[in-house]
Design an enzyme around this catalytic site. Sequence first.
Site, PDB file in Angstrom:
ATOM      1  N   CYS A 184       0.803  -1.225   0.000  1.00 38.36           N
ATOM      2  CA  CYS A 184       0.000   0.000   0.000  1.00 38.36           C
ATOM      3  C   CYS A 184       0.836   1.275   0.000  1.00 38.36           C
ATOM      4  O   CYS A 184       0.295   2.366  -0.155  1.00 38.36           O
ATOM      5  CB  CYS A 184      -0.913   0.015   1.220  1.00 38.36           C
ATOM      6  SG  CYS A 184       0.049   0.005   2.743  1.00 38.36           S
ATOM      7  N   ASP A 234       2.381   2.516   2.609  1.00 35.00           N
ATOM      8  CA  ASP A 234       2.432   3.135   3.927  1.00 35.00           C
ATOM      9  C   ASP A 234       3.803   2.915   4.570  1.00 35.00           C
ATOM     10  O   ASP A 234       4.528   2.006   4.190  1.00 35.00           O
ATOM     11  CB  ASP A 234       1.338   2.549   4.838  1.00 35.00           C
ATOM     12  CG  ASP A 234      -0.045   2.999   4.395  1.00 35.00           C
ATOM     13  OD1 ASP A 234      -0.114   3.985   3.641  1.00 35.00           O
ATOM     14  OD2 ASP A 234      -1.026   2.375   4.798  1.00 35.00           O
ATOM     15  N   CYS A 276      -2.683   3.078   7.706  1.00 31.93           N
ATOM     16  CA  CYS A 276      -4.108   2.912   7.990  1.00 31.93           C
ATOM     17  C   CYS A 276      -4.338   2.618   9.467  1.00 31.93           C
ATOM     18  O   CYS A 276      -3.391   2.458  10.240  1.00 31.93           O
ATOM     19  CB  CYS A 276      -4.627   1.750   7.156  1.00 31.93           C
ATOM     20  SG  CYS A 276      -3.932   0.186   7.688  1.00 31.93           S
ATOM     21  N   CYS A 289      -0.999  -5.297   6.817  1.00 30.23           N
ATOM     22  CA  CYS A 289      -0.725  -4.121   7.647  1.00 30.23           C
ATOM     23  C   CYS A 289       0.050  -4.504   8.904  1.00 30.23           C
ATOM     24  O   CYS A 289       0.807  -3.701   9.440  1.00 30.23           O
ATOM     25  CB  CYS A 289      -2.017  -3.435   8.057  1.00 30.23           C
ATOM     26  SG  CYS A 289      -3.128  -3.165   6.674  1.00 30.23           S
TER      27      CYS A 289
HETATM   28 FE1  FES Z   1      -1.206   0.264   4.415  1.00 32.29          FE
HETATM   29 FE2  FES Z   1      -2.645  -0.913   6.196  1.00 32.29          FE
HETATM   30  S1  FES Z   1      -3.291  -0.238   4.250  1.00 32.29           S
HETATM   31  S2  FES Z   1      -0.536  -0.506   6.285  1.00 32.29           S
END
Ligand code: FES
Length: 124
Positions: free
Chosen positions: A33, A35, A58, A102
Amino acid sequence: MYSDKVLDHFRNPRNMGEIPDADGVGTVGNPVCGDMMTIYIKVKDNRIADIKFKTFGCGAAIATSSMTTELAKGKTIEEAMKITREDVARDLGGLPPVKMHCSNLAADALHAAIKNYLEKGGKK
Ligand code: FES
């Protein structure tokens, strides 16, 4: 869809922030994602005396970071190194399957911070 524990850690994250004079810092990115998460550790007598995290991610990533810092705090370096992605997800009461990726960030960032500490000479 989320366990009460996930929601609790998301709403009241433990150990959020930064340690400016950290003994070890680990940053990882989630390829799924994009992140990112950073974990900071302070080590005393081979134990994680303090730990903080910063997460750009998230809700599940925030909850797993918070859970990971709680699991790692007070543990020896060796014990903390053994905390797995699965331990974190299990202690949160599970995560929805689409959110399992995640939970990888937190354990990986913890291990990266410990490696950074050891590379800097570790042991004190
Ligand atoms: Fe990226 Fe959860 S969607 S860490």
